[in-house]
Every structure is written in structure tokens, then in C-alpha cells.
Design a protein around this motif. Structure first.
Motif, PDB file in Angstrom:
ATOM      1  N   GLU A  66     101.811  70.884  41.207  1.00 50.28           N
ATOM      2  CA  GLU A  66     102.997  70.530  41.776  1.00 50.28           C
ATOM      3  C   GLU A  66     103.444  71.186  42.985  1.00 50.28           C
ATOM      4  O   GLU A  66     104.180  70.623  43.922  1.00 50.28           O
ATOM      5  CB  GLU A  66     103.967  70.537  40.740  1.00 50.28           C
ATOM      6  N   ARG A  67     103.115  72.510  43.127  1.00 52.11           N
ATOM      7  CA  ARG A  67     103.381  73.285  44.281  1.00 52.11           C
ATOM      8  C   ARG A  67     102.822  72.983  45.646  1.00 52.11           C
ATOM      9  O   ARG A  67     103.114  73.026  46.492  1.00 52.11           O
ATOM     10  CB  ARG A  67     103.301  74.912  43.709  1.00 52.11           C
ATOM     11  N   ILE A  68     101.461  72.592  45.427  1.00 47.62           N
ATOM     12  CA  ILE A  68     100.899  72.132  46.509  1.00 47.62           C
ATOM     13  C   ILE A  68     100.904  70.402  47.024  1.00 47.62           C
ATOM     14  O   ILE A  68     100.192  70.306  47.764  1.00 47.62           O
ATOM     15  CB  ILE A  68      99.375  72.561  46.420  1.00 47.62           C
ATOM     16  N   ALA A  69     101.467  70.123  45.850  1.00 49.27           N
ATOM     17  CA  ALA A  69     101.795  68.518  46.356  1.00 49.27           C
ATOM     18  C   ALA A  69     102.630  68.390  47.686  1.00 49.27           C
ATOM     19  O   ALA A  69     103.614  69.123  47.892  1.00 49.27           O
ATOM     20  CB  ALA A  69     102.575  67.548  45.470  1.00 49.27           C
ATOM     21  N   ILE A  70     102.029  67.685  48.888  1.00 45.70           N
ATOM     22  CA  ILE A  70     102.705  67.617  49.970  1.00 45.70           C
ATOM     23  C   ILE A  70     104.325  67.714  50.048  1.00 45.70           C
ATOM     24  O   ILE A  70     105.063  68.660  50.699  1.00 45.70           O
ATOM     25  CB  ILE A  70     102.174  66.517  50.839  1.00 45.70           C
ATOM     26  N   MET A 151     103.258  59.603  52.138  1.00 45.71           N
ATOM     27  CA  MET A 151     104.132  58.771  51.363  1.00 45.71           C
ATOM     28  C   MET A 151     103.503  57.381  50.903  1.00 45.71           C
ATOM     29  O   MET A 151     103.615  56.934  49.981  1.00 45.71           O
ATOM     30  CB  MET A 151     105.555  58.446  52.066  1.00 45.71           C
ATOM     31  N   GLU A 152     102.342  57.101  51.700  1.00 48.21           N
ATOM     32  CA  GLU A 152     101.854  55.670  51.436  1.00 48.21           C
ATOM     33  C   GLU A 152     100.464  55.883  50.321  1.00 48.21           C
ATOM     34  O   GLU A 152     100.192  54.656  49.931  1.00 48.21           O
ATOM     35  CB  GLU A 152     101.244  55.095  52.905  1.00 48.21           C
ATOM     36  N   LYS A 153     100.154  57.190  50.095  1.00 45.49           N
ATOM     37  CA  LYS A 153      98.993  57.314  49.452  1.00 45.49           C
ATOM     38  C   LYS A 153      99.737  57.990  48.096  1.00 45.49           C
ATOM     39  O   LYS A 153     100.434  58.819  48.081  1.00 45.49           O
ATOM     40  CB  LYS A 153      98.117  58.064  49.878  1.00 45.49           C
ATOM     41  N   GLN A 154      98.653  57.864  46.996  1.00 45.51           N
ATOM     42  CA  GLN A 154      98.882  58.802  45.809  1.00 45.51           C
ATOM     43  C   GLN A 154      98.424  60.078  46.177  1.00 45.51           C
ATOM     44  O   GLN A 154      97.344  60.239  46.600  1.00 45.51           O
ATOM     45  CB  GLN A 154      98.068  58.208  44.530  1.00 45.51           C
ATOM     46  N   SER A 155      98.990  61.113  45.903  1.00 44.84           N
ATOM     47  CA  SER A 155      98.580  62.587  46.314  1.00 44.84           C
ATOM     48  C   SER A 155      97.556  62.843  45.520  1.00 44.84           C
ATOM     49  O   SER A 155      97.490  62.539  44.223  1.00 44.84           O
ATOM     50  CB  SER A 155      99.840  63.565  46.194  1.00 44.84           C
ATOM     51  N   PRO A 156      96.592  63.695  45.987  1.00 43.25           N
ATOM     52  CA  PRO A 156      95.428  64.315  45.297  1.00 43.25           C
ATOM     53  C   PRO A 156      95.982  65.100  44.009  1.00 43.25           C
ATOM     54  O   PRO A 156      95.314  65.333  42.805  1.00 43.25           O
ATOM     55  CB  PRO A 156      94.759  65.352  46.314  1.00 43.25           C
ATOM     56  N   SER A 157      97.192  65.723  44.160  1.00 39.40           N
ATOM     57  CA  SER A 157      97.612  66.552  43.038  1.00 39.40           C
ATOM     58  C   SER A 157      97.867  65.599  41.976  1.00 39.40           C
ATOM     59  O   SER A 157      97.768  66.192  40.675  1.00 39.40           O
ATOM     60  CB  SER A 157      99.000  67.282  43.636  1.00 39.40           C
ATOM     61  N   ALA A 158      98.370  64.359  42.082  1.00 40.14           N
ATOM     62  CA  ALA A 158      98.843  63.594  41.083  1.00 40.14           C
ATOM     63  C   ALA A 158      97.699  63.239  40.522  1.00 40.14           C
ATOM     64  O   ALA A 158      97.814  63.055  39.143  1.00 40.14           O
ATOM     65  CB  ALA A 158      99.829  62.436  41.636  1.00 40.14           C
TER      66      ALA A 158
END
Length: 173
Positions: A66-70, A151-158
């Protein structure tokens, strides 16, 4: 000794041998069951102690992700100067510091889960580096570009967080 004496002795010996074989079989079966029961109780006791520790490790890694999510990273780590390269380094250093702080958690999770977390970290760093290669000239503009691109992509963190949730589900099976 006559043939009849041998036959009579064999008649006395046969029940004793059969009883001995049956007793040996039951003794072996009993010890095997006791060994299995002890192993089960040991495993049950160790799980009672290790599950909370493993859950805590998964919680810490979920917090890391969660902390490294952009979006949360760029809000939490503001640029100190207008230099975009310094901001890029600051973001990456923040990710690396968070990761190093949680490095010991890998012993409580599967190798596959740990590799997914490392891949999410690396992908996040790559996204920052890719955004920094653009023609932006300031840290604030880089910050905007990073947010826009993610914003357009799912984050690697998710993705990694979904994997952690799935693996925690296996703990309860």
C-alpha cells in the motif's frame, strides 16, 4: 524323537507363533498410530503459534504494498527540490528503504508470494524510471506524469496484494 512327537511339538508351537505374529502386528500398528497422533498434536501446537506470526508478516507486506502504490507514494513523498532526477531518486530510495525494513518477513511466507512482492516492487520502480525518462523538466511535472501514467493501469501493488489475500485464504484450509 518320533514323527508323532515332532508333529505334537509343532501343534503346540503353531498357536504360540500365530499369537506372537498377531501381537507383533498389533503392537506395530499401535506405535504407528501413537506416532501419528503425536505428530498431529505437535503440528497443531506449532500452527497455533506460527499462524499469528505469519499473518503479521502478511499484514506488514500488505502495508508495504500500500505504501509503495504510486498514488500513495507520490502523496507521501513530496519533492524537496524542483530537480526531477532528485525526486526520482527520492521515490526509489523510499521504496528500497521500505523493502529493506520488511526483508525479514520473507521467512514467514512462501517463495512464490515473496517473488510476487519483489516483482511488484521492481515494476513500481520501473514505472517511476520510465516516467522520469520523459521530457519533463521539474519534480512537480514528474509527479503529475507518474500519477497520470499509473491511473490507466492496475498497479503492481494491487496485483501483489490480491495474491497475498489469496495465499492467506490457504492458511485457513
Amino acid at each position: 524323537m518320533s514323527g508323532e512327537g515332532i508333529l505334537q511339538m509343532f501343534g503346540f508351537l503353531l498357536p504360540a507363533v500365530v499369537t506372537g505374529v498377531v501381537a507383533f502386528y498389533f503392537f506395530k500398528l499401535h506405535t504407528k498410530n501413537e506416532d501419528g497422533r503425536r505428530r498431529f498434536l505437535l503440528h497443531k501446537d506449532s500452527q497455533k503459534d506460527t499462524i499469528p506470526i505469519r499473518l503479521q508478516a502478511y499484514e506488514r507486506m500488505a502495508l508495504f504494498l500500500e505504501r509503495i502504490a504510486i498514488p500513495s507514494l507520490v502523496v507521501r513523498v513530496a519533492p524537496k527540490t524542483s530537480d526531477k532526477n532528485a525526486y526520482e531518486s527520492l521515490l526509489i530510495k523510499s521504496i528500497e528503504t521500505e523493502f529493506e525494513h520488511n526483508l525479514s518477513q520473507q521467512i514467514y511466507m512462501t517463495d512464490e508470494c515473496w517473488n510476487v512482492i519483489k516483482a511488484a516492487k521492481s515494476a513500481t520502480v520501473q514505472m517511476i524510471r520510465k516516467a522520469a525518462m520523459s521530457e519533463t523538466d521539474s519534480a512537480d511535472k514528474l509527479r503529475e506524469d507518474i500519477l497520470t501514467e499509473t491511473m490507466e493501469k492496475q498497479s503492481p501493488s494491487a496485483t501483489a496484494l490480491s495474491y497475498i489475500k489469496k495465499e492467506i485464504g490457504y492458511l485457513w484450509e
